[in-house]
Write a protein that holds these residues in place. Sequence first.
Motif, mmCIF file in Angstrom:
data_model
loop_
_atom_site.group_PDB
_atom_site.id
_atom_site.type_symbol
_atom_site.label_atom_id
_atom_site.label_comp_id
_atom_site.label_asym_id
_atom_site.label_seq_id
_atom_site.Cartn_x
_atom_site.Cartn_y
_atom_site.Cartn_z
ATOM 1 N N ASN A 198 0.814 -1.213 0.000
ATOM 2 C CA ASN A 198 0.000 0.000 0.000
ATOM 3 C C ASN A 198 0.848 1.264 0.000
ATOM 4 O O ASN A 198 0.467 2.285 -0.585
ATOM 5 N N ALA A 199 1.973 1.199 0.661
ATOM 6 C CA ALA A 199 2.848 2.378 0.707
ATOM 7 C C ALA A 199 3.322 2.760 -0.691
ATOM 8 O O ALA A 199 3.588 3.935 -0.968
ATOM 9 N N LYS A 200 3.451 1.779 -1.553
ATOM 10 C CA LYS A 200 3.909 2.036 -2.925
ATOM 11 C C LYS A 200 2.745 2.085 -3.910
ATOM 12 O O LYS A 200 2.962 2.245 -5.109
ATOM 13 N N ASN A 201 1.520 1.907 -3.404
ATOM 14 C CA ASN A 201 0.331 1.889 -4.262
ATOM 15 C C ASN A 201 0.504 0.869 -5.385
ATOM 16 O O ASN A 201 0.129 1.127 -6.542
ATOM 17 N N THR A 202 1.039 -0.256 -5.041
ATOM 18 C CA THR A 202 1.391 -1.271 -6.030
ATOM 19 C C THR A 202 0.796 -2.614 -5.637
ATOM 20 O O THR A 202 0.827 -3.003 -4.470
ATOM 21 N N TRP A 203 0.253 -3.282 -6.648
ATOM 22 C CA TRP A 203 -0.198 -4.654 -6.508
ATOM 23 C C TRP A 203 0.740 -5.544 -7.312
ATOM 24 O O TRP A 203 1.306 -5.120 -8.316
ATOM 25 N N TYR A 204 0.839 -6.783 -6.852
ATOM 26 C CA TYR A 204 1.734 -7.726 -7.499
ATOM 27 C C TYR A 204 0.990 -9.006 -7.853
ATOM 28 O O TYR A 204 -0.011 -9.358 -7.225
ATOM 29 N N LEU A 205 1.498 -9.680 -8.848
ATOM 30 C CA LEU A 205 1.043 -11.027 -9.168
ATOM 31 C C LEU A 205 2.293 -11.892 -9.268
ATOM 32 O O LEU A 205 3.054 -11.778 -10.232
ATOM 33 N N GLN A 206 2.505 -12.710 -8.253
ATOM 34 C CA GLN A 206 3.624 -13.636 -8.267
ATOM 35 C C GLN A 206 3.190 -14.887 -9.014
ATOM 36 O O GLN A 206 2.198 -15.520 -8.640
ATOM 37 N N MET A 207 3.930 -15.217 -10.056
ATOM 38 C CA MET A 207 3.566 -16.357 -10.900
ATOM 39 C C MET A 207 4.688 -17.386 -10.838
ATOM 40 O O MET A 207 5.812 -17.106 -11.269
ATOM 41 N N ASN A 208 4.382 -18.528 -10.302
ATOM 42 C CA ASN A 208 5.338 -19.624 -10.192
ATOM 43 C C ASN A 208 4.896 -20.810 -11.042
ATOM 44 O O ASN A 208 3.738 -20.879 -11.459
ATOM 45 N N SER A 209 5.830 -21.706 -11.273
ATOM 46 C CA SER A 209 5.532 -22.923 -12.044
ATOM 47 C C SER A 209 4.818 -22.587 -13.344
ATOM 48 O O SER A 209 3.795 -23.195 -13.692
ATOM 49 N N LEU A 210 5.345 -21.632 -14.057
ATOM 50 C CA LEU A 210 4.693 -21.168 -15.280
ATOM 51 C C LEU A 210 4.658 -22.255 -16.342
ATOM 52 O O LEU A 210 5.589 -23.077 -16.455
ATOM 53 N N LYS A 211 3.586 -22.214 -17.115
ATOM 54 C CA LYS A 211 3.367 -23.186 -18.182
ATOM 55 C C LYS A 211 3.255 -22.437 -19.507
ATOM 56 O O LYS A 211 2.871 -21.265 -19.523
ATOM 57 N N PRO A 212 3.531 -23.115 -20.603
ATOM 58 C CA PRO A 212 3.375 -22.447 -21.898
ATOM 59 C C PRO A 212 1.971 -21.876 -22.105
ATOM 60 O O PRO A 212 1.820 -20.820 -22.746
ATOM 61 N N GLU A 213 0.974 -22.518 -21.566
ATOM 62 C CA GLU A 213 -0.400 -22.015 -21.719
ATOM 63 C C GLU A 213 -0.671 -20.757 -20.910
ATOM 64 O O GLU A 213 -1.753 -20.163 -21.036
ATOM 65 N N ASP A 214 0.267 -20.353 -20.082
ATOM 66 C CA ASP A 214 0.144 -19.074 -19.371
ATOM 67 C C ASP A 214 0.568 -17.888 -20.250
ATOM 68 O O ASP A 214 0.436 -16.729 -19.842
#
Length: 117
Positions: A73-89
């Motif tokens: 919140n201090a940075k007004n930033t949201w994140y999406l951590q994506m692990n175990s990525l697949k080609p269909e991602d």
Amino acid sequence: QVQVVESGGGLVQAGGSLRLSCVGSGTIFSRNEMGWYRQAPGKQRELVADINSRDGTNYADFVKGRFTISSDNAKNTWYLQMNSLKPEDTAVYYCRRQGRFNGVDYWGQGTQVTVSS
């Protein structure tokens, strides 16, 4: 001027990880309403994960256990951590933020994620 800017996309091998960021500016955004979406070539935009005041954090079945939403919140930033990525991602990933007082949805321009096999 309200802006929503995604970053962090790129090319990664299958099994790898990326963290997307979504920074908002120009207005006060809700801390309880936001979402990550993606659109692959030739397909409709689909929800990846969101947070809302009705039922909290939600993940699409195809990312459960692999992707995680978080915020600074201090940075007004949201994140999406994506692990175990697949080609269909592979897709363009978009962030949606909502104005806290006007309820308007603001979208970023998207960031490309490419997962090679």
